[in-house]
Write a protein that holds these residues in place. Structure first.
Motif, PDB file in Angstrom:
ATOM      1  N   PRO A   1      57.968  55.272  55.913  1.00 57.41           N
ATOM      2  CA  PRO A   1      58.182  54.582  54.603  1.00 57.41           C
ATOM      3  C   PRO A   1      58.011  55.774  53.738  1.00 57.41           C
ATOM      4  O   PRO A   1      57.682  57.055  53.849  1.00 57.41           O
ATOM      5  N   PHE A   2      58.219  55.341  52.238  1.00 61.27           N
ATOM      6  CA  PHE A   2      58.252  56.399  51.437  1.00 61.27           C
ATOM      7  C   PHE A   2      57.315  55.848  50.176  1.00 61.27           C
ATOM      8  O   PHE A   2      57.020  54.635  49.905  1.00 61.27           O
ATOM      9  N   ILE A   3      56.729  56.875  49.493  1.00 60.10           N
ATOM     10  CA  ILE A   3      56.115  56.706  48.231  1.00 60.10           C
ATOM     11  C   ILE A   3      56.927  57.876  47.203  1.00 60.10           C
ATOM     12  O   ILE A   3      56.635  58.921  47.608  1.00 60.10           O
ATOM     13  N   ARG A   4      57.497  57.366  46.200  1.00 61.67           N
ATOM     14  CA  ARG A   4      58.067  58.211  45.384  1.00 61.67           C
ATOM     15  C   ARG A   4      57.012  59.003  44.505  1.00 61.67           C
ATOM     16  O   ARG A   4      56.221  58.666  44.175  1.00 61.67           O
ATOM     17  N   ASN A   5      57.666  60.227  44.102  1.00 57.14           N
ATOM     18  CA  ASN A   5      56.856  61.142  43.419  1.00 57.14           C
ATOM     19  C   ASN A   5      56.791  60.482  41.992  1.00 57.14           C
ATOM     20  O   ASN A   5      57.455  59.682  41.431  1.00 57.14           O
ATOM     21  N   GLY A   6      55.942  60.894  41.239  1.00 52.31           N
ATOM     22  CA  GLY A   6      55.436  60.554  39.759  1.00 52.31           C
ATOM     23  C   GLY A   6      55.227  61.689  39.076  1.00 52.31           C
ATOM     24  O   GLY A   6      54.681  62.916  39.595  1.00 52.31           O
ATOM     25  N   VAL A   7      55.371  61.677  37.773  1.00 48.49           N
ATOM     26  CA  VAL A   7      55.431  62.740  36.877  1.00 48.49           C
ATOM     27  C   VAL A   7      53.928  62.465  36.057  1.00 48.49           C
ATOM     28  O   VAL A   7      53.782  61.316  35.737  1.00 48.49           O
TER      29      VAL A   7
ATOM     30  N   VAL B   1      54.676  59.761  55.445  1.00 52.78           N
ATOM     31  CA  VAL B   1      55.477  59.074  54.432  1.00 52.78           C
ATOM     32  C   VAL B   1      56.293  60.241  53.804  1.00 52.78           C
ATOM     33  O   VAL B   1      56.163  61.235  53.907  1.00 52.78           O
ATOM     34  N   THR B   2      57.383  59.816  53.248  1.00 55.18           N
ATOM     35  CA  THR B   2      58.440  60.700  52.608  1.00 55.18           C
ATOM     36  C   THR B   2      58.136  60.303  51.125  1.00 55.18           C
ATOM     37  O   THR B   2      57.572  59.395  50.565  1.00 55.18           O
ATOM     38  N   CYS B   3      58.779  61.386  50.063  1.00 57.45           N
ATOM     39  CA  CYS B   3      58.292  61.353  48.867  1.00 57.45           C
ATOM     40  C   CYS B   3      59.745  60.407  48.066  1.00 57.45           C
ATOM     41  O   CYS B   3      59.734  60.632  46.696  1.00 57.45           O
ATOM     42  N   SER B   4      60.587  60.022  48.823  1.00 56.58           N
ATOM     43  CA  SER B   4      61.614  59.155  48.145  1.00 56.58           C
ATOM     44  C   SER B   4      62.362  58.325  49.056  1.00 56.58           C
ATOM     45  O   SER B   4      62.551  58.586  50.182  1.00 56.58           O
TER      46      SER B   4
END
Length: 395
Positions: A186-192, A167-170
């Motif tokens: 596919p991607f899973i967005r970074n989270g804070v 996966v990528t981060c964006s």
């Protein structure tokens, strides 16, 4: 009617948990290590059993290892030096993995991912947090970085053909790999982590500025992160100094890297350009500031931007796809300019001196809470792990 169980429900009644080994070079304070910590911190421990494996010894003044240990997970270290890990790292990691017997091995970056491939009895997985051809030359030099990018791209393609998940981060990074390499990832967005980067109370700003020895009656533009060519701080400094009203503002630069001393020696003579270097209380500095400024040439999904937005700061960003992806959550939380257009950046800096930055910051905070939290990111990774296990190691 018989109710069909979800993957999560099925794994909750399993006899054993899903073992996931996260393999890092070491726990140096940077974005990928923070994001991995966020995944683990928010895991459902009734289903998952996380482990941490590090390759290199820790840097005592720049390590997050204690934050991992405080989560109560098992931590292993191969304790192999950076140079020796090139030859002995793969065997050292294989030995630890044979002891843990994980179901999934997640490399945090490509170097540790490569070192995990000697262990055959698990699914191998990695999150791509950059586009190799843009990122590697900054770290390894133009020639060697290009060679290493070529090798890693070909390794990824080979492992994808074998059915291994990536996966990528964006979303923007996923599009980049599709457009430039014809790779479907596919991607899973970074989270804070919004428990660490908390929304500021504007009434407390004067006291925080006093504590940090920052000017009280100026607009503070802040940047936090690495000082390397890809981050492009010189463009930010140049545009700031070109402002007609720059004496009404301060440019606050946090972090370190190979370009830090060069930029500091060149620009520290300007009293309103502040080089504070690497600090442990970034959250406080963000609370003391008014606008987050990033002029990066390339990102994965920028942690510094998300952390600032979680603190309630509006943003001013270069128009790279990863920045635009953040602004698409709510375009009224900041501005973007065309990368390299210093004149336009100067104009936007001056415009923001006159805007309602508190209202813009409220919209930034809401955009993060709705789209970019660590809890949401971790949940999506957990769903991915369950899909991988239910489909025999594939997404």
């Amino acid at each position: 009617m018989i109710k069909c169980l979800s993957d999560r429900e099925r794994y909750k009644i399993r006899m054993s948990k899903i073992r996931i080994a996260f393999v890092e070079t070491n726990c140096k304070k940077n974005g990928p290590i923070k994001q991995t910590l966020n995944i683990i911190r928010n895991m459902d421990r009734e289903i998952f059993e996380p482990y941490l494996i590090t390759v290199w010894p820790e840097e005592l003044d720049n390590s997050m290892i204690d934050e991992y240990k405080n989560l109560g997970i098992s931590v292993y270290s191969a304790n192999v030096s950076k140079k020796k890990s090139i030859i002995f790292g793969k065997q050292a990691i294989k030995k630890i993995l044979k002891e843990i017997k994980p179901d999934i091995v997640q490399g945090v970056g490509m170097p540790p991912y490569r070192m995990t491939l000697g262990y055959k009895d698990a699914v191998h997985f990695v999150t791509l947090r950059n586009y190799c051809y843009e990122d590697y030359p900054d770290y390894y030099g133009k020639f060697m970085g290009t060679v290493m990018a070529f090798l890693d791209i070909n390794l990824i393609k080979k492992r994808m053909v074998m059915g291994e998940p990536f996966v990528t981060c964006s979303e923007s990074l996923t599009k980049m790999y599709k457009n430039k390499q014809n790779m479907e990832i596919p991607f899973i967005r970074n989270g804070v982590d919004v428990s660490q980067y908390t929304k500021r109370n504007v009434n407390e700003v004067p006291e925080i500025r006093k504590k940090l020895n920052l000017p009280q009656n100026k607009v503070i533009f802040v940047y936090s992160g690495g000082f390397i060519d890809r981050k492009n701080q010189k463009e930010a400094i140049t545009a700031f100094l070109n402002m007609k009203k720059n004496q009404e503002a301060v440019l606050l630069l946090l972090g370190d890297g190979k370009d830090f001393e060069t930029l500091k020696s060149q620009y520290e003579k300007y009293e309103n350009v502040l080089f504070r270097g690497k600090v442990s209380n970034v959250n406080e500095y963000l609370h003391a500031s008014d606008v987050y400024l990033s002029t990066s040439k390339s990102e994965g999904l920028p942690n510094g931007v998300l952390e600032a937005m979680a603190c309630g700061l509006p943003v001013l960003l270069s128009n790279i796809p990863q920045h635009i992806e953040v602004l698409e959550a709510d375009s009224s939380c900041g501005h973007s300019y065309i990368l390299g257009d210093v004149k336009r950046l100067t104009g936007l800096l001056e415009e923001m001196l006159e805007e309602n930055l508190i209202d813009m910051g409220e919209k930034s905070y809401k955009a993060v809470m709705d789209n970019f939290t660590a809890v949401g990111m971790s949940r999506r990774y957990q769903e991915l792990y369950l899909r991988i296990m239910s489909k025999g190691g594939k997404i």
